[in-house]
Design a protein around this motif. Structure first.
Motif, mmCIF file in Angstrom:
data_model
loop_
_atom_site.group_PDB
_atom_site.id
_atom_site.type_symbol
_atom_site.label_atom_id
_atom_site.label_comp_id
_atom_site.label_asym_id
_atom_site.label_seq_id
_atom_site.Cartn_x
_atom_site.Cartn_y
_atom_site.Cartn_z
ATOM 1 N N ARG A 1 -5.106 16.696 19.584
ATOM 2 C CA ARG A 1 -4.777 15.276 19.458
ATOM 3 C C ARG A 1 -5.872 14.505 18.738
ATOM 4 N N PHE A 2 -7.121 14.729 19.129
ATOM 5 C CA PHE A 2 -8.237 14.040 18.475
ATOM 6 C C PHE A 2 -8.292 14.386 16.975
ATOM 7 N N GLY A 3 -8.098 15.666 16.659
ATOM 8 C CA GLY A 3 -8.119 16.069 15.260
ATOM 9 C C GLY A 3 -6.980 15.453 14.472
ATOM 10 N N TYR A 4 -5.801 15.353 15.106
ATOM 11 C CA TYR A 4 -4.648 14.744 14.436
ATOM 12 C C TYR A 4 -4.922 13.278 14.109
ATOM 13 N N VAL A 5 -5.496 12.547 15.056
ATOM 14 C CA VAL A 5 -5.811 11.142 14.822
ATOM 15 C C VAL A 5 -6.828 11.001 13.692
ATOM 16 N N ALA A 6 -7.835 11.869 13.695
ATOM 17 C CA ALA A 6 -8.845 11.820 12.631
ATOM 18 C C ALA A 6 -8.228 12.126 11.271
ATOM 19 N N ARG A 7 -7.320 13.108 11.237
ATOM 20 C CA ARG A 7 -6.676 13.469 9.967
ATOM 21 C C ARG A 7 -5.795 12.344 9.460
ATOM 22 N N ARG A 8 -5.030 11.729 10.341
ATOM 23 C CA ARG A 8 -4.174 10.620 9.934
ATOM 24 C C ARG A 8 -5.006 9.433 9.449
ATOM 25 N N SER A 9 -6.121 9.181 10.119
ATOM 26 C CA SER A 9 -6.984 8.071 9.699
ATOM 27 C C SER A 9 -7.560 8.326 8.315
ATOM 28 N N ALA A 10 -7.971 9.577 8.062
ATOM 29 C CA ALA A 10 -8.507 9.911 6.739
ATOM 30 C C ALA A 10 -7.435 9.774 5.667
ATOM 31 N N GLU A 11 -6.209 10.224 5.965
ATOM 32 C CA GLU A 11 -5.122 10.106 4.988
ATOM 33 C C GLU A 11 -4.795 8.643 4.697
ATOM 34 N N LEU A 12 -4.760 7.832 5.751
ATOM 35 C CA LEU A 12 -4.467 6.409 5.559
ATOM 36 C C LEU A 12 -5.573 5.719 4.766
ATOM 37 N N THR A 13 -6.824 6.141 5.006
ATOM 38 C CA THR A 13 -7.939 5.550 4.254
ATOM 39 C C THR A 13 -7.826 5.874 2.770
ATOM 40 N N VAL A 14 -7.509 7.132 2.465
ATOM 41 C CA VAL A 14 -7.340 7.521 1.057
ATOM 42 C C VAL A 14 -6.187 6.747 0.424
ATOM 43 N N ARG A 15 -5.092 6.624 1.161
ATOM 44 C CA ARG A 15 -3.932 5.903 0.630
ATOM 45 C C ARG A 15 -4.248 4.429 0.421
ATOM 46 N N LEU A 16 -4.977 3.841 1.378
ATOM 47 C CA LEU A 16 -5.334 2.430 1.264
ATOM 48 C C LEU A 16 -6.236 2.193 0.062
ATOM 49 N N ARG A 17 -7.206 3.081 -0.146
ATOM 50 C CA ARG A 17 -8.087 2.929 -1.301
ATOM 51 C C ARG A 17 -7.321 3.048 -2.607
ATOM 52 N N ALA A 18 -6.363 3.979 -2.646
ATOM 53 C CA ALA A 18 -5.557 4.129 -3.861
ATOM 54 C C ALA A 18 -4.720 2.887 -4.108
ATOM 55 N N GLU A 19 -4.137 2.326 -3.030
ATOM 56 C CA GLU A 19 -3.335 1.115 -3.178
ATOM 57 C C GLU A 19 -4.197 -0.065 -3.614
ATOM 58 N N GLN A 20 -5.410 -0.173 -3.066
ATOM 59 C CA GLN A 20 -6.305 -1.248 -3.464
ATOM 60 C C GLN A 20 -6.702 -1.122 -4.932
ATOM 61 N N ALA A 21 -6.981 0.119 -5.364
ATOM 62 C CA ALA A 21 -7.338 0.325 -6.771
ATOM 63 C C ALA A 21 -6.173 -0.019 -7.683
ATOM 64 N N GLU A 22 -4.956 0.369 -7.279
ATOM 65 C CA GLU A 22 -3.787 0.060 -8.089
ATOM 66 C C GLU A 22 -3.522 -1.437 -8.116
ATOM 67 N N ARG A 23 -3.692 -2.095 -6.968
ATOM 68 C CA ARG A 23 -3.476 -3.539 -6.925
ATOM 69 C C ARG A 23 -4.501 -4.266 -7.790
ATOM 70 N N ALA A 24 -5.751 -3.809 -7.736
ATOM 71 C CA ALA A 24 -6.781 -4.424 -8.583
ATOM 72 C C ALA A 24 -6.457 -4.210 -10.058
ATOM 73 N N ARG A 25 -5.959 -3.012 -10.402
ATOM 74 C CA ARG A 25 -5.603 -2.749 -11.796
ATOM 75 C C ARG A 25 -4.472 -3.658 -12.248
ATOM 76 N N ARG A 26 -3.463 -3.833 -11.368
ATOM 77 C CA ARG A 26 -2.344 -4.716 -11.722
ATOM 78 C C ARG A 26 -2.806 -6.152 -11.884
ATOM 79 N N GLU A 27 -3.704 -6.598 -11.004
ATOM 80 C CA GLU A 27 -4.184 -7.971 -11.098
ATOM 81 C C GLU A 27 -4.965 -8.191 -12.391
ATOM 82 N N VAL A 28 -5.764 -7.183 -12.764
ATOM 83 C CA VAL A 28 -6.488 -7.300 -14.028
ATOM 84 C C VAL A 28 -5.503 -7.382 -15.188
ATOM 85 N N ALA A 29 -4.454 -6.531 -15.133
ATOM 86 C CA ALA A 29 -3.464 -6.536 -16.206
ATOM 87 C C ALA A 29 -2.748 -7.879 -16.271
#
Length: 398
Positions: free
Chosen positions: A140-168
């Motif tokens: 259970r602890f490992g699953y929570v850690a894995r999901r948190s890492a995946e969400l962090t990567v996804r959030l960073r990608a979304e933030q980078a894409e949003r910043a790129r769109r705003e610049v455009a």
């Protein structure tokens, strides 16, 4: 200084290794055979592979449990290597799929029960409970850690894409405004061309002045067009050229002559604003005027939003070969000389800061944005007023 993941794994491996050494030293006092040289070697081979757990979690898990099985089969105290087994399972659970984690958890439970059976434990019910409970908790602890890492990567990608769109989006919007500047030049050229044609035979001096004006306006229009096309092509951004139906802008492009009008609107919103002009006013290219106007507009808007009631000052300075503007506030609504409110710090992907940065970059200027040492907030923009200076480069400081 950023610590490398392999270094972190190596330091992590020292923890269960140290615990295993402490427990191994007490094995004789707990009624188990004291560890000989081979047993100590097994302890090292079981725990030290954890330093590579980040590179090959499943392989390290299997090595750790193989060493644990051999150690238990020789009749030694099973608890000595159990921390290493737990760390290995957690690593698999935090990096691999549920199917792989489930298989590894079952293997750990089996080894745990095998240790209880081979050591002829009198509390098998407790051993079975531990064999089931510990793997489930680690899973259970490992699953929570894995999901948190995946969400962090996804959030960073979304933030980078949003910043790129705003610049455009910001670049396209600036390009549309630059179209208004070019349209202004074309209108001037059209009027002056008509004047030159009308007085060409009767007033040569006026005709020459008109042609000179046409030449200057045409040069400035070409410079603005080059900037606009470069802006639209940057980073593969496609956008409209800002031409509206009928081929004309619906309203004039704001410039330095409208700063006082904007300041009055902000004053009406409840913010005392002091506008000062330093140096001798002189003609400035319309694109540079628009850049100054928009930066001042954004800075005063931020004062209205984040520091209502604070006093602001706008200083426009004409200097040799450049023009500078500063917008500062005392931030009295949020602070009393004790630093700046965190809400006022520009976000990394903030749309307003992106606009300021892109405008300064477009005209080869410098912009400094941030809290002031004496309190409040400040925006300082400097732009070259000649095409040669603007080509030298740009700089943005935050």
């Amino acid at each position: 200084m950023r610590i490398r993941p392999l270094t972190v794994d190596g330091l992590t491996a020292l923890v269960p290794t140290t615990v295993a050494c402490l427990l191994g030293a007490e094995a004789g006092t707990q009624g188990w055979p004291p560890l000989d040289a081979f047993a100590w070697t097994l302890v090292a081979l079981t725990n030290l592979p954890l330093a590579l757990r980040g590179l090959a979690p499943v392989t390290v898990f299997l090595v750790v449990h193989l060493g644990w099985i051999v150690y238990v089969s020789l009749g030694h105290w099973p608890v000595v290597n159990s921390p290493a087994a737990m760390v290995a399972l957690y690593t698999v659970a935090s990096t691999r799929t549920d199917r792989i984690t489930g298989a590894c958890a079952a293997l750990m439970s089996g080894v745990w029960i095998y240790a209880g059976v081979i050591s002829d434990s009198d509390a098998m019910a407790s051993v079975v409970g531990q064999a089931i409970g510990y793997p489930l908790v680690l899973w259970r602890f490992g699953y929570v850690a894995r999901r948190s890492a995946e969400l962090t990567v996804r959030l960073r990608a979304e933030q980078a894409e949003r910043a790129r769109r705003e610049v455009a989006e910001e670049r396209v919007r600036i390009a549309r405004e630059l179209h208004d500047v070019v349209a202004h030049h074309m209108a001037v050229i059209n009027v002056q061309a008509g004047l030159a044609r009308f007085v060409f035979d009767s007033d040569a001096r006026t005709a020459r002045e008109a042609l000179t004006t046409i030449g200057n306006a045409g040069g400035e229009a070409l410079a603005e067009l080059r900037r606009m096309l470069g802006l639209l092509r940057a980073d593969g951004v496609d956008g409209s050229d800002g031409v509206q139906e009928g081929g004309a802008a619906t309203e004039p492009t704001p410039g330095l002559d409208r700063l006082e009008e904007m300041v009055e609107r902000v004053r009406a919103g409840g913010v005392p604003v002091d506008l000062r002009v330093c140096g001798e006013p002189r003609p400035v290219p319309p694109g540079v005027q628009l850049c100054v106007y928009r930066v001042v507009q954004e800075a005063l808007t931020n004062v209205l939003k984040h520091a209502p009631g604070a006093a602001a000052a706008v200083e426009l300075a004409y200097r040799a070969g450049e023009i500078g503007v500063s917008v500062t506030d005392d931030g009295r609504a949020k602070e009393r000389g004790r630093g700046v409110d965190p809400d006022r710090m520009p976000a990394p992907g903030g749309h307003g800061l992106i606009g300021m940065r892109e405008r300064a970059k477009l005209y080869g200027g410098t912009i400094v944005v941030g809290p002031r040492r004496e309190g409040g907030f400040g925006v300082h923009l400097t732009l070259p007023t000649s095409e040669q200076a603007a080509r030298r480069g740009d700089a943005v400081t935050e």
